[in-house]
Scaffold this motif. Structure first.
Motif, short mmCIF file in Angstrom:
data_model
loop_
_atom_site.label_atom_id
_atom_site.label_comp_id
_atom_site.label_asym_id
_atom_site.label_seq_id
_atom_site.Cartn_x
_atom_site.Cartn_y
_atom_site.Cartn_z
N SER A 103 12.27 54.04 13.90
CA SER A 103 11.18 54.22 14.84
C SER A 103 10.88 52.94 15.59
O SER A 103 10.63 52.95 16.81
CB SER A 103 9.93 54.71 14.10
OG SER A 103 8.84 54.86 14.99
N ARG A 135 3.48 64.94 5.93
CA ARG A 135 3.24 64.71 7.35
C ARG A 135 2.51 63.39 7.57
O ARG A 135 2.87 62.60 8.46
CB ARG A 135 2.42 65.86 7.93
CG ARG A 135 2.13 65.71 9.42
CD ARG A 135 0.90 66.48 9.82
NE ARG A 135 -0.29 65.94 9.18
CZ ARG A 135 -1.52 66.34 9.42
NH1 ARG A 135 -1.73 67.34 10.26
NH2 ARG A 135 -2.56 65.79 8.82
N SER A 136 1.50 63.11 6.78
CA SER A 136 0.72 61.88 6.97
C SER A 136 1.59 60.66 6.69
O SER A 136 1.47 59.63 7.38
CB SER A 136 -0.52 61.88 6.08
OG SER A 136 -0.18 62.01 4.72
N ASP A 139 3.83 60.33 9.73
CA ASP A 139 3.08 59.80 10.87
C ASP A 139 2.88 58.28 10.74
O ASP A 139 3.06 57.53 11.70
CB ASP A 139 1.71 60.47 10.96
CG ASP A 139 1.79 61.92 11.43
OD1 ASP A 139 2.87 62.33 11.92
OD2 ASP A 139 0.79 62.64 11.30
N CYS A 142 6.23 56.30 11.20
CA CYS A 142 6.90 56.37 12.51
C CYS A 142 5.95 56.17 13.68
O CYS A 142 6.29 56.48 14.83
CB CYS A 142 7.63 57.71 12.64
SG CYS A 142 8.92 57.91 11.39
N GLY A 144 3.34 57.63 14.91
CA GLY A 144 2.90 58.73 15.75
C GLY A 144 3.98 59.34 16.61
O GLY A 144 3.71 60.22 17.45
N ARG A 145 5.25 58.95 16.44
CA ARG A 145 6.35 59.52 17.21
C ARG A 145 6.65 60.94 16.75
O ARG A 145 6.39 61.31 15.60
CB ARG A 145 7.60 58.65 17.07
CG ARG A 145 8.83 59.17 17.82
CD ARG A 145 9.98 58.20 17.75
NE ARG A 145 9.74 57.01 18.58
CZ ARG A 145 10.04 56.93 19.87
NH1 ARG A 145 10.59 57.97 20.49
NH2 ARG A 145 9.80 55.82 20.54
N SER A 160 6.46 65.65 12.01
CA SER A 160 5.26 64.85 12.24
C SER A 160 4.24 65.62 13.06
O SER A 160 4.54 66.67 13.64
CB SER A 160 5.64 63.57 12.98
OG SER A 160 6.11 63.88 14.29
N SER A 161 3.02 65.10 13.12
CA SER A 161 1.96 65.75 13.90
C SER A 161 2.37 65.86 15.37
O SER A 161 2.14 66.88 16.03
CB SER A 161 0.66 64.96 13.78
OG SER A 161 0.25 64.87 12.44
N ALA A 162 2.97 64.78 15.91
CA ALA A 162 3.38 64.79 17.31
C ALA A 162 4.47 65.83 17.55
O ALA A 162 4.50 66.48 18.61
CB ALA A 162 3.87 63.40 17.72
N GLU A 170 0.75 73.49 16.63
CA GLU A 170 -0.36 72.83 15.92
C GLU A 170 -1.55 73.75 15.70
O GLU A 170 -2.36 73.51 14.80
CB GLU A 170 -0.79 71.55 16.65
CG GLU A 170 -1.56 71.77 17.95
CD GLU A 170 -0.64 71.93 19.16
OE1 GLU A 170 -1.05 71.53 20.26
OE2 GLU A 170 0.48 72.46 18.99
N GLY A 193 3.32 69.05 6.12
CA GLY A 193 4.26 68.80 7.21
C GLY A 193 5.49 69.66 7.14
O GLY A 193 6.37 69.56 8.00
#
Length: 587
Positions: A103, A135-136, A139, A142, A144-145, A160-162, A170, A193
């Motif tokens: 990342s 997932r956290s 995140d 990386c 937030g990528r 990931s969230s993004a 989402e 995630g």
């Protein structure tokens, strides 16, 4: 493009041929085997050949067929962050560190964050933590990528969230968990995630968005790499969640002419048909298909706990607060979790009837024993619709087929069904180096895991068998596939190296309906699909796991194979020939 050579004489080696087990030389002319025999006779043929290859003792065999592969997915995996143990990632912490490092590098080359960080191959059972990253954690590692990290079986992924936002899931109830009341989930997927089933397909499609140039490069590079491993033919298992119809058409165009320098392609497309008109419409767009099916999933995978089982998964805790990465503890009706059944017998039967009428094979992905029960029932219903002889004439096939008990075996024999299986699953997922416990034992318990992949029962019963890798799930390593079948965890289910080798060569051509050409054998008149190998020791595989020295007294009439004992080095591929065209060469 490979430069066509009309004739090639290979001499001063060892030729694996049942037609002449003592052959030391072989002549290929106009794409077929024109002669094979003793090296002293070959001297008189050298002048007529366009090229003479001095084998220097190397072994010539029929080329391998990978009877279940995913070209695009394998190319993407090769371009992704490797999170497998084989890639050097031995813990959850190491996986996050590798992802963090990649990342950070992407921040320089892609500061806008447009590129998705792709990762592949993690297996929580191989890590001491015995769980996947969340997932956290993804995140945080990386920055937030958008990240898509596929599990080794490619039936689930942590995103990931993004990435979830980019895929538009989402707010999806299947992601947030708000639509799963009574389904048995103790943790919403958004917390872990993890995505599986249709949610996984949605995210993967977005993560794998490619330019036309990138896609073509992946196709070519991947197939060329397989040619360098002695692969002359590939059964591509395309599907709506794996690649596009246009992508499959491009793959066929790239491989249709041997002069293109790539392996032959037997193309399968996994789209469910209800009527013969559905099948004919697909064939009108993709007329080159060997079959409609392949990765047409009756269920999922054992590692992702989506395979449909008769009995519950063994490793799910009774205490919901200790749920592992899937968070799935019960079926929707409150009974213990037994996996996902994606197709029922009625759908299977009508698909088989439809493709039979359209004149092509049907094929289904079947992993769990409950899924196999549904498959067998589907075959029975299809026979009621079209007649037993029509089903047998369809030469349908099942992919993977881990669970085959005596009742199932009888049903498959009656219906004339062939099996495309992956022997390396046994060594990759049933056992670990040093005797550690694999994911199959963890998920199923030792007794059920020990009954998987009964190679000897299948071979002795005469079920048509072909071997493949399911790449990228396991690597394209055909000798390892042969070795795995000879070293099954259950000694009673081991088969000879000769039988395993035939399943990985001639068996693939047979399952695709092409063995009538003589492909998969080295005999006069057969298509010249062959590979040349440097192996330290050759002999007769007199019994599973034992190499006897070669002599007429030992086993007259039996072709030689390399030593495939566990500690023996893997043979090195020196040269691969498809239809008389060189597609890999180190000479």
């Amino acid at each position: 493009m490979s430069q066509p050579v009309r004739s090639i004489l290979y001499r001063n080696g060892v030729v694996h041929s049942a037609a002449d087990p003592f052959a030391e030389a072989i002549l290929v002319d106009d794409g077929v085997v024109a002669w094979l025999g003793a090296d002293d006779t070959a001297a008189g043929l050298a002048a007529r050949a366009d090229r003479v290859v001095d084998l220097d003792g190397a072994l010539v065999t029929p080329g391998f067929v990978d009877a279940h592969a995913h070209v695009l997915e394998s190319g993407l995996a090769a371009d992704s962050v490797d999170l497998s143990v084989g890639g050097g990632v031995r813990s959850l912490g190491e996986a996050l560190a590798v992802l963090h490092g990649r990342s950070r590098r992407l921040e320089v080359s892609d500061p806008s964050g447009e590129r998705v960080l792709l990762a592949f191959g993690w297996d929580e059972q191989a890590w001491p933590e015995r769980r996947a990253f969340t997932r956290s954690e993804l995140d945080a590692a990386c920055g937030g990528r958008a990240v898509y990290a596929a599990r080794v079986d490619v039936h689930s992924a942590v995103v990931s969230s993004a990435m979830a936002a980019r895929a538009g899931i989402e707010h999806d109830p299947a992601w947030t968990g708000t639509g799963l009341s009574g389904s048995g989930w103790s943790d919403a997927p958004a917390q872990t995630g993890l995505v599986t089933a249709d949610l996984h397909h949605t995210v993967r499609a977005v993560a794998h968005t490619l330019t036309a140039e990138h896609r073509t490069r992946l196709y070519r590079d991947t197939l060329a790499a397989w040619a360098a491993r002695g692969i002359v033919s590939v059964h591509e298992m395309s599907g709506e969640h794996l690649d596009t119809r246009a992508g499959l058409a491009e793959l066929h165009a790239l491989t249709s002419d041997p002069a293109g320098g790539l392996p032959h392609l037997a193309a399968y497309r996994g789209e469910l048909c209800r009527t013969a008109d559905d099948a004919r419409a697909l064939l009108a767009e993709l007329p080159f298909l060997s079959g409609i099916g392949g990765d047409l999933n009756v269920d999922g995978s054992i590692g992702s706990r989506t395979a449909a089982l008769r009995s519950p998964y063994s490793d799910l805790p009774a205490d919901p607060s200790s749920a592992s990465f899937t968070g799935t503890l019960t079926n929707p009706d409150g009974t213990p979790w037994t996996g996902n059944l994606y197709l029922n017998a009625d759908q299977i039967a009508h698909h088989l009837a439809a493709v039979q009428e359209a004149g092509v094979q049907g094929a289904f992905h079947v992993i769990g024993d409950r899924a196999m029960d549904e498959m067998v029932l589907g075959l029975q219903v299809a026979a009621q619709i079209t007649g037993d002889s029509a089903v047998r004439a369809g030469h349908h096939r099942i992919e993977h087929a881990l669970f085959v008990d005596a009742t199932t075996l009888a049903a498959l024999l009656v219906r004339g069904v062939g099996l495309s299986v992956q022997p390396a699953f046994d060594t990759a997922f049933n056992t670990r180096a040093g005797g550690g416990q694999g994911v199959y034992v963890t998920r199923l318990g030792a007794a059920r895991a020990g009954s998987l992949m009964p190679f000897a029962d299948l071979a002795q019963a005469g079920v048509p068998l072909a071997f493949g890798s399911d790449t990228p799930v396991t690597p394209v390593d055909p000798w390892q596939g042969v070795r795995a079948a000879t070293g099954h965890e259950d000694p009673d289910q081991r088969i000879s190296a000769g039988a395993a080798f035939r399943a990985h060569t001639r068996g693939g051509w047979r399952l695709a309906g092409l063995d009538h050409t003589g492909a998969g054998q080295l005999r006069v008149g057969a298509p010249a699909h062959l590979a040349v190998w440097r192996a330290e020791q050759l002999g007769v595989q007199a019994a599973p796991g034992r190499l006897a020295s070669w002599s007429e007294e030992a086993r007259a009439g039996t072709p030689l194979l390399p030593d495939l004992s566990p500690d023996a080095p893997t043979p090195e591929c020196l040269h691969t020939l498809r239809d008389g065209v060189v597609i890999h060469d180190t000479f």
